[in-house]
Each structure stands twice: as C-alpha cells, then as structure tokens.
Scaffold this motif. Structure first.
Motif, PDB file in Angstrom:
ATOM      1  N   GLU A   1      17.578  -3.020 -30.122  1.00  0.00           N
ATOM      2  CA  GLU A   1      17.567  -3.989 -28.865  1.00  0.00           C
ATOM      3  C   GLU A   1      16.905  -3.150 -27.674  1.00  0.00           C
ATOM      4  O   GLU A   1      16.656  -3.373 -26.660  1.00  0.00           O
ATOM      5  CB  GLU A   1      18.882  -4.176 -28.564  1.00  0.00           C
ATOM      6  CG  GLU A   1      19.505  -5.193 -27.610  1.00  0.00           C
ATOM      7  CD  GLU A   1      18.970  -6.776 -27.818  1.00  0.00           C
ATOM      8  OE1 GLU A   1      18.657  -7.708 -27.115  1.00  0.00           O
ATOM      9  OE2 GLU A   1      18.643  -6.811 -29.108  1.00  0.00           O
ATOM     10  N   SER A   2      17.290  -1.829 -27.734  1.00  0.00           N
ATOM     11  CA  SER A   2      16.607  -0.901 -26.749  1.00  0.00           C
ATOM     12  C   SER A   2      15.124  -0.925 -26.496  1.00  0.00           C
ATOM     13  O   SER A   2      14.494  -0.654 -25.681  1.00  0.00           O
ATOM     14  CB  SER A   2      17.115   0.512 -27.059  1.00  0.00           C
ATOM     15  OG  SER A   2      16.483   1.162 -28.296  1.00  0.00           O
ATOM     16  N   MET A   3      14.519  -1.392 -27.621  1.00  0.00           N
ATOM     17  CA  MET A   3      13.024  -1.380 -27.553  1.00  0.00           C
ATOM     18  C   MET A   3      12.593  -2.675 -26.833  1.00  0.00           C
ATOM     19  O   MET A   3      11.511  -2.698 -26.446  1.00  0.00           O
ATOM     20  CB  MET A   3      12.542  -1.356 -29.144  1.00  0.00           C
ATOM     21  CG  MET A   3      12.737  -0.354 -30.291  1.00  0.00           C
ATOM     22  SD  MET A   3      11.914  -0.429 -31.608  1.00  0.00           S
ATOM     23  CE  MET A   3      12.589   1.426 -32.474  1.00  0.00           C
ATOM     24  N   LYS A   4      13.475  -3.692 -26.814  1.00  0.00           N
ATOM     25  CA  LYS A   4      13.307  -4.866 -25.912  1.00  0.00           C
ATOM     26  C   LYS A   4      13.665  -4.766 -24.573  1.00  0.00           C
ATOM     27  O   LYS A   4      13.117  -5.595 -23.727  1.00  0.00           O
ATOM     28  CB  LYS A   4      13.897  -6.031 -26.575  1.00  0.00           C
ATOM     29  CG  LYS A   4      13.557  -6.303 -27.954  1.00  0.00           C
ATOM     30  CD  LYS A   4      14.483  -7.211 -28.481  1.00  0.00           C
ATOM     31  CE  LYS A   4      14.286  -7.535 -30.232  1.00  0.00           C
ATOM     32  NZ  LYS A   4      15.156  -8.629 -30.762  1.00  0.00           N
ATOM     33  N   VAL A   5      14.366  -3.648 -24.136  1.00  0.00           N
ATOM     34  CA  VAL A   5      14.887  -3.819 -22.829  1.00  0.00           C
ATOM     35  C   VAL A   5      14.210  -2.346 -22.178  1.00  0.00           C
ATOM     36  O   VAL A   5      13.882  -1.207 -22.880  1.00  0.00           O
ATOM     37  CB  VAL A   5      16.299  -3.321 -22.742  1.00  0.00           C
ATOM     38  CG1 VAL A   5      16.854  -3.124 -21.331  1.00  0.00           C
ATOM     39  CG2 VAL A   5      17.142  -4.498 -23.362  1.00  0.00           C
ATOM     40  N   ASN A   6      13.661  -2.624 -20.630  1.00  0.00           N
ATOM     41  CA  ASN A   6      12.908  -1.724 -20.373  1.00  0.00           C
ATOM     42  C   ASN A   6      13.888  -0.408 -20.017  1.00  0.00           C
ATOM     43  O   ASN A   6      14.747  -0.373 -19.550  1.00  0.00           O
ATOM     44  CB  ASN A   6      12.461  -2.075 -18.779  1.00  0.00           C
ATOM     45  CG  ASN A   6      11.598  -1.234 -18.050  1.00  0.00           C
ATOM     46  OD1 ASN A   6      10.774  -0.608 -18.697  1.00  0.00           O
ATOM     47  ND2 ASN A   6      11.631  -1.344 -16.928  1.00  0.00           N
ATOM     48  N   LYS A   7      12.989   0.572 -20.471  1.00  0.00           N
ATOM     49  CA  LYS A   7      13.536   2.051 -20.336  1.00  0.00           C
ATOM     50  C   LYS A   7      14.793   2.216 -20.937  1.00  0.00           C
ATOM     51  O   LYS A   7      15.429   3.259 -20.833  1.00  0.00           O
ATOM     52  CB  LYS A   7      13.573   2.543 -18.780  1.00  0.00           C
ATOM     53  CG  LYS A   7      12.561   2.554 -17.892  1.00  0.00           C
ATOM     54  CD  LYS A   7      12.822   3.075 -16.680  1.00  0.00           C
ATOM     55  CE  LYS A   7      11.437   3.049 -15.698  1.00  0.00           C
ATOM     56  NZ  LYS A   7      11.602   3.452 -14.456  1.00  0.00           N
ATOM     57  N   ALA A   8      15.221   1.403 -21.860  1.00  0.00           N
ATOM     58  CA  ALA A   8      16.594   1.661 -22.586  1.00  0.00           C
ATOM     59  C   ALA A   8      16.517   2.876 -23.470  1.00  0.00           C
ATOM     60  O   ALA A   8      17.517   3.491 -23.891  1.00  0.00           O
ATOM     61  CB  ALA A   8      16.967   0.340 -23.311  1.00  0.00           C
ATOM     62  N   SER A   9      15.070   2.847 -24.079  1.00  0.00           N
ATOM     63  CA  SER A   9      14.981   4.080 -25.142  1.00  0.00           C
ATOM     64  C   SER A   9      15.240   5.492 -24.538  1.00  0.00           C
ATOM     65  O   SER A   9      15.763   6.512 -25.269  1.00  0.00           O
ATOM     66  CB  SER A   9      13.705   4.032 -25.852  1.00  0.00           C
ATOM     67  OG  SER A   9      13.515   2.770 -26.338  1.00  0.00           O
ATOM     68  N   ASP A  10      15.000   5.350 -23.129  1.00  0.00           N
ATOM     69  CA  ASP A  10      15.202   6.764 -22.601  1.00  0.00           C
ATOM     70  C   ASP A  10      16.850   7.058 -22.352  1.00  0.00           C
ATOM     71  O   ASP A  10      17.155   8.256 -22.151  1.00  0.00           O
ATOM     72  CB  ASP A  10      14.737   6.942 -21.179  1.00  0.00           C
ATOM     73  CG  ASP A  10      13.042   6.841 -21.393  1.00  0.00           C
ATOM     74  OD1 ASP A  10      12.435   6.898 -22.200  1.00  0.00           O
ATOM     75  OD2 ASP A  10      12.744   6.201 -20.250  1.00  0.00           O
ATOM     76  N   TYR A  11      17.611   6.331 -22.748  1.00  0.00           N
ATOM     77  CA  TYR A  11      19.279   6.444 -22.359  1.00  0.00           C
ATOM     78  C   TYR A  11      19.814   6.377 -23.652  1.00  0.00           C
ATOM     79  O   TYR A  11      21.120   6.313 -23.648  1.00  0.00           O
ATOM     80  CB  TYR A  11      19.713   5.253 -21.429  1.00  0.00           C
ATOM     81  CG  TYR A  11      19.104   5.473 -19.978  1.00  0.00           C
ATOM     82  CD1 TYR A  11      19.574   6.259 -19.165  1.00  0.00           C
ATOM     83  CD2 TYR A  11      18.118   4.892 -19.738  1.00  0.00           C
ATOM     84  CE1 TYR A  11      19.468   6.519 -17.796  1.00  0.00           C
ATOM     85  CE2 TYR A  11      17.660   4.751 -18.266  1.00  0.00           C
ATOM     86  CZ  TYR A  11      18.240   6.020 -17.535  1.00  0.00           C
ATOM     87  OH  TYR A  11      17.752   5.808 -16.224  1.00  0.00           O
ATOM     88  N   LEU A  12      19.066   6.359 -24.811  1.00  0.00           N
ATOM     89  CA  LEU A  12      19.859   6.331 -26.022  1.00  0.00           C
ATOM     90  C   LEU A  12      20.695   7.637 -26.300  1.00  0.00           C
ATOM     91  O   LEU A  12      21.955   7.471 -26.779  1.00  0.00           O
ATOM     92  CB  LEU A  12      18.881   6.098 -27.216  1.00  0.00           C
ATOM     93  CG  LEU A  12      18.140   4.720 -27.497  1.00  0.00           C
ATOM     94  CD1 LEU A  12      17.198   4.907 -28.497  1.00  0.00           C
ATOM     95  CD2 LEU A  12      19.506   3.873 -27.908  1.00  0.00           C
ATOM     96  N   GLY A  13      20.366   8.751 -26.038  1.00  0.00           N
ATOM     97  CA  GLY A  13      21.072   9.921 -26.049  1.00  0.00           C
ATOM     98  C   GLY A  13      22.307   9.833 -25.205  1.00  0.00           C
ATOM     99  O   GLY A  13      23.567  10.001 -25.732  1.00  0.00           O
ATOM    100  N   GLU A  14      22.122   9.302 -24.066  1.00  0.00           N
ATOM    101  CA  GLU A  14      23.556   8.999 -23.199  1.00  0.00           C
ATOM    102  C   GLU A  14      24.321   7.986 -23.783  1.00  0.00           C
ATOM    103  O   GLU A  14      25.423   8.374 -23.728  1.00  0.00           O
ATOM    104  CB  GLU A  14      23.009   8.687 -21.854  1.00  0.00           C
ATOM    105  CG  GLU A  14      24.185   8.320 -20.802  1.00  0.00           C
ATOM    106  CD  GLU A  14      23.591   7.596 -19.524  1.00  0.00           C
ATOM    107  OE1 GLU A  14      24.281   6.862 -19.142  1.00  0.00           O
ATOM    108  OE2 GLU A  14      22.581   8.115 -18.984  1.00  0.00           O
ATOM    109  N   THR A  15      23.769   6.867 -24.398  1.00  0.00           N
ATOM    110  CA  THR A  15      24.854   5.764 -24.984  1.00  0.00           C
ATOM    111  C   THR A  15      25.578   6.368 -25.995  1.00  0.00           C
ATOM    112  O   THR A  15      26.494   6.161 -26.304  1.00  0.00           O
ATOM    113  CB  THR A  15      23.890   4.558 -25.202  1.00  0.00           C
ATOM    114  OG1 THR A  15      22.918   4.293 -24.145  1.00  0.00           O
ATOM    115  CG2 THR A  15      24.520   3.547 -25.712  1.00  0.00           C
ATOM    116  N   PHE A  16      24.606   7.262 -26.992  1.00  0.00           N
ATOM    117  CA  PHE A  16      25.288   7.635 -28.035  1.00  0.00           C
ATOM    118  C   PHE A  16      26.497   8.718 -27.742  1.00  0.00           C
ATOM    119  O   PHE A  16      27.702   8.906 -28.382  1.00  0.00           O
ATOM    120  CB  PHE A  16      24.565   8.479 -29.204  1.00  0.00           C
ATOM    121  CG  PHE A  16      23.544   7.395 -29.957  1.00  0.00           C
ATOM    122  CD1 PHE A  16      24.186   6.381 -30.627  1.00  0.00           C
ATOM    123  CD2 PHE A  16      22.325   7.350 -29.753  1.00  0.00           C
ATOM    124  CE1 PHE A  16      23.432   5.598 -31.516  1.00  0.00           C
ATOM    125  CE2 PHE A  16      21.331   6.524 -30.592  1.00  0.00           C
ATOM    126  CZ  PHE A  16      22.147   5.627 -31.553  1.00  0.00           C
ATOM    127  N   GLY A  17      26.341   9.361 -26.636  1.00  0.00           N
ATOM    128  CA  GLY A  17      27.159  10.325 -26.148  1.00  0.00           C
ATOM    129  C   GLY A  17      28.636   9.656 -25.740  1.00  0.00           C
ATOM    130  O   GLY A  17      29.661  10.122 -26.123  1.00  0.00           O
TER     131      GLY A  17
END
Length: 622
Positions: free
Chosen positions: A336-352
C-alpha cells in the motif's frame, strides 16, 4: 481556634509545629509516629493514622506493581518539587516564616494579657512596629534550610527503606526492575535527537509536512495490527494451562502430549507457510489478514473441546494463522505504501510505532488474560482473543483496500520455485533471510528456556521456597522491548542518519554477547547468580525490540513485492526446523545447552548482517 487553645504552650514548640506543617519534614515525623503507634497502641496516635502516613502504610500492604510504582513516583515528585521550591523561591519561604513568627508573637501577647502581674512594667508594642519587626526573620534562612534538610533526608530515608524492602523478595525485585526500565524508556524518549535549535526547527517543519495520506495509512494499519497482536498475546501465557486442564481417558494431559501439541503448531507453520504465502500474494494481503483472523479464531475455539483430534486440528490452524500474522499485514503495508505518495519514506517510522505499541499491547493483554482466566478458567483468555480477532477482521474489511503482488495475474501467479530463484539471484535477500531465520530461532528457543533459568536463579538467591513472579518478569521483558523500539526510532531519526544495516549489525552483536553471558551462567554447576542473568536477558529483549522494526525495514528494502509473502514464509522453514530440533533434544541439551545453541544462531546471524552492511557501505562509497 487550635492556636488560641494552645496559648499556654511554649512559643518554641508552637513555632516548630507550624514549621513542620509548612515543610516536608512533617512526612518523616508522621512516619516515625506511626511506627510508635504500632508498638504502644496509643489512642492519640491511633487517631492520626488517617493522615498522609496511612497512604504510605497502604503501600506496604499492597503487593501490586502499580501501587508501588505510584508510591515511588509520588515520593520522588514530592522530593523534587520541594527542592525546586526551596531553591527557586526563597522569598516564599521567608513569607511563611514571617507568618509563623506573627503567630508566635500573637501567642506571646495573649499570654502577657492573661497574666499582667507577671510583668507590670511591660508595655504593649504597637501593632505597626510589630509588623515592621517581623520584616527581618529571626535567624535568617538557616533555620528554614535546616528544617527543609531534615525533611529531604526523611523522604530519602523513606525511599531507601522502601527499596530495601522491595529487594527482599523476588516480586519486589522485579517490580523495582520494571520501574527502572520504564524510567529509562521515558528518559530515552525525551532525549532530543538534534543538538541545535535550527535542526529541531527543521525536524518540526518536516513532521508538520507529513502528507495526510501517510498519516491515514499509518492509522489504518496500526489500528488493525495492534488488535490482531493483542489476540495473539492473550493466548500465550495460558497455552500450557489450557491443555493441562484436559482429561483424556480419565487422566489429565501429560507433559509429553502438551509438548506434541506445541510442536504441531511449529510444524504446520513450516509445512504450510510457503503455500499460504503464495496464496496471499496471488489473492491479496487483505484476504490473508482476514484468513488469519478466521483460522486463529477456530484454533482458539478448539480449546473448549476435550477431543484430542479437535485440539490437534486447532493447533494446525493456529500454526497456519501464525505464518499469516507475520507476513500478510506487513506485506499489505509495504504494498500500500507504494501507492501512497511518500509513504515509503515513512516505513521505518511506521514499523517503529507498530512494535513499540506492540510491547504496550502485550503488557495490557497479560492483564486482560489474567482477568479472563480468573473468571472463565484457562479457556477464558482464548475466548477473549476471539473478540479481538472479530474486531480486527471488521476493521480490516472497512479500512483496508485489497492489494496483490505486482506481477500477479490470472496467467502468472507467483510460485514457490520462482521465489527460490529470486533468493538465489540476490545475495542481499539471502542475507536478510539468514538474519530473520537465525535471530527468530534464537528468540523462540529463549522463550522456551527463560522460565527454568530464571526460576533456578531466584531459588539460588532467595531460597528454595521462593516463587518466581513470571507475570512481572514478562512485563519487564515487554518494557525492555519497548526500550529497544524507542532506541530504533531515535537512531532512525538521528541527524547522523545511521543506516538500518549498521544499527542492526550492532544490535546483533549486543544480542550475541548477551545470550552468551546468559548461556555461560546457565551452564555452571554452581548456583546461578540472578543479577547478571537477568541483566543479560533484559539486554537481549531490548535487542528484540530493535529487531522487529529493523527487519521490517530491511525486508521492505530488499525483498521484492512480487514474491514477498512467499519469501518471508520460506525463511520460516529453517527457523521452525531449528526450534523443533532443540525442543526434541532438550533432555540432552538442558537449559544451558539450548541457550548455547541460541548464542550460536545469533553469532551466525551477526555475520550475515555484517556482510550485508559491508556490501551496502561499499556500494554507497562507489
């Protein structure tokens, strides 16, 4: 009215009482008077048991960790507040002393008026001059400082005595450790990640510019993830008890049978995991999450039966559900993060955020499980977990949109052979898989062996009859995991931008050393010392808290989305094989031998992670 009735009381005593009512010294005074009350049963002192010292006495009687934590925090707050007050507001202290001296002067004047013959030549001091004379307090601030010093000393001595009392038994010792871990986590949480105000301002601006779509994605993922994890945590503490309560042929379930039921879940995860991962990639990650909720609910419901065949079927469904829990939600988030703008940059924060909250969820789930077990028996936590699974499934249906693997289509579905070829074609994926398999195998071996290791150390320190507070120890482990997740978040957002590969390599090194220390003390024929063993276990659990957001970030970076769920479940095969092998050989290995195997697995995982770090650093330099 009390002051007027004390007209015949000497002025020095009245002044002392007023000071002790105004300053913290009253706490130590009341504490000593309560001790005297317990000995001589004076009726006057009995009347004062309802004063603040009664709150301190209640803390002695309350054995729960929450009450002790609140008491300690209250005393520390009182100490720091009083110290800050006396250091930053001396004028207020002088004002209170002036008020006390006014009251003393009033008592002296009334006494003289009541007995004029005692001093016939005395003259009444004008009111105006009296007030002016009180402008300069007698003795300056030294008397006030002495009284405050006594009060602070009393509070410190009280805290010291409380801590000393807590360390006299296992429950109090681990409660104190839990408070220390919580305080350490708060300190690390409050430490700023930048050293200049400009950098702080830039970070605030960056946070404020987080796209609303990213925030929405985090909310949708975390709300479902925490509910599903809570359902999983509810079942863990009562796994043994729920199966031990079953009766087969007029006899209770044996330890051998319970062990076989336990291994059935691991075996089903290893056997059916890759097939379930392929189904998840082809049919969708939302479908896989809903399938987990259904299978795990059926597995939990099977604990109500006394038929062995139904219990075995429930363990198989729970094992398949476990493979889905650790692959489908994460794959959905990355896809889903690949479909949302700039969501991939916040994956580390989301997992944390996900795994930091997971530690808190585990602690809360443990309390819920205890309440459910006390009211509904050993199957109560499993029944309650069904409720959370249903809620998680409803939120998944409402909040999540379906996403499938990139290359999925009716003609070309991802296959297990293709996933194996992808792993063989990229060394980085194989290294990430090695870290995942080896670390999680060591973690599951640790989960099986820490209770007897801790119990042996507690008996050696507190005596053979000492009971190990497993619930409190588990809470300490979860607090350590929360500390590790907090450290990951700080490292990920630090100005130096430490790479995830670098921080994970350091974490693996610390985990290997910690488990090695625990293994060393557990293999000794002498009595196992509690302090180094517990410190090593806490350090390892801190590494566990760092591991899950780290490995999630690494998988999102290196594992392709086209075969993500299949590859993640393929990595689970060596994990489960190692865990089952150690469990079947536990009679020969013992606790120390099992922890030694765990140390070796962590060492190999550290080598894999260091090689990956070296490769990425070399590519960045080029």
């Amino acid at each position: 009215s009390n002051i007027k009735r004390q007209a015949n009381v000497p002025s020095t005593k009245g002044l002392t009482q007023l000071k002790k009512k105004d300053f913290v010294a009253n706490w130590s005074l009341c504490h000593s008077r309560v001790k005297l009350c317990r000995e001589d049963k004076s009726p006057i002192l009995k009347q004062e048991e309802g004063r603040p010292t009664a709150k301190m006495r209640c803390c002695d009687q309350n054995k729960s960790a929450i009450s002790r934590c609140l008491c300690l925090w209250f005393l520390l707050t009182l100490l720091f507040t009083t110290e800050a007050f006396c250091c930053t507001a001396p004028s207020s202290c002088n004002h209170r002393q002036q008020q006390a001296l006014k009251q003393q002067h009033y008592l002296q004047g009334r006494k003289q008026r009541l007995s004029p013959s005692s001093n016939p030549n005395s003259k009444m001091v004008p009111k105006k001059s009296t007030i002016m004379s009180l402008a300069i307090p007698r003795g300056g601030g030294s008397a006030v400082a002495a009284e405050v010093g006594k009060g602070l000393g009393g509070v410190l001595s009280t805290i010291t005595s409380r801590v000393s009392d807590m360390t006299k038994h296992p429950s109090g010792s681990f409660n104190l450790a839990l408070i220390g871990l919580a305080f350490t986590t708060i300190v690390f949480r409050l430490i700023p990640t930048t050293s200049s105000s400009d950098q702080n301002q830039d970070k605030d601006d960056e946070a404020s510019l987080k796209p609303p779509s990213v925030k929405s994605l985090q909310i949708r993922f975390l709300s479902v993830f925490w509910l599903l994890r809570c359902a999983d945590w509810l079942q863990g503490p009562y796994f043994y008890e729920v199966y031990a309560s079953k009766i087969f042929g007029g006899e209770p379930a044996s330890l051998s049978l319970i062990s076989k039921l336990f291994l059935t879940g691991f075996a089903s995860t290893a056997l059916f995991g890759p097939l379930i991962g392929r189904l998840t990639d082809s049919r969708g990650r939302k479908f896989g999450t809903l399938l987990f909720a259904m299978l795990y609910s059926l597995g939990a419901a099977s604990t109500k039966s006394n038929l062995l065949i139904l219990l075995l079927a429930g363990r198989v469904m729970s094992g398949i559900g476990t493979s889905l829990l650790f692959s489908a939600p994460e794959s959905w988030l990355v896809g889903e993060s690949m479909k949302v703008n700039k969501a991939s940059d916040y994956l580390g924060e989301t997992f944390g955020l996900a795994y930091a909250g997971d530690s808190i969820v585990a602690i809360i789930a443990g309390q819920f499980a205890s309440l459910a077990a006390s009211s509904r028996g050993p199957t109560g936590p499993f029944e309650l977990s069904v409720l959370f699974l249903v809620l998680g499934g409803i939120l998944t249906s409402i909040l999540w949109k379906e996403n499938v693997a990139e290359s999925s289509s009716p003609e070309t579905n991802p296959t297990i052979r293709e996933a194996v070829d992808v792993i063989r074609g990229d060394v980085k994926i194989a290294l990430v898989g090695g870290v995942q398999s080896l670390f999680e195998a060591a973690m599951y071996i640790f989960v099986l062996q820490w209770p007897p290791a801790i119990s042996r150390a507690v008996s050696a320190m507190f005596g053979e009859g000492a009971k190990t507070p497993y619930g409190t120890v588990f809470s300490c482990f979860m607090a350590s995991c929360l500390l590790g997740s907090t450290l990951f978040g700080k490292l990920a957002s630090s100005p130096s931008k430490i790479s995830t590969e670098g921080s994970t390599s350091l974490m693996m090194m610390v985990a290997t050393i910690s488990m090695g220390i625990a293994s060393f003390f557990s293999t000794r024929t002498q009595a196992t010392p509690l302090l180094p063993l517990v410190a090593a276990f806490f350090a390892f659990e801190t590494c566990v808290g760092m591991y899950f957001p780290s490995i999630g970030t690494l998988r999102s970076k290196y594992v392709p989305d086209s075969h993500r769920s299949v590859i993640m479940n393929l990595f689970g095969i060596p994990l489960n094989v190692l865990v089952v092998s150690v469990f079947l050989s536990i009679q020969k290995l013992g606790v120390g031998g099992a922890l030694s195997v765990s140390t070796g697995a962590l060492g190999l995982g550290m080598i894999c992670m260091c090689n990956l770090w070296k490769m990425t650093a070399k590519e960045e330099n080029e």
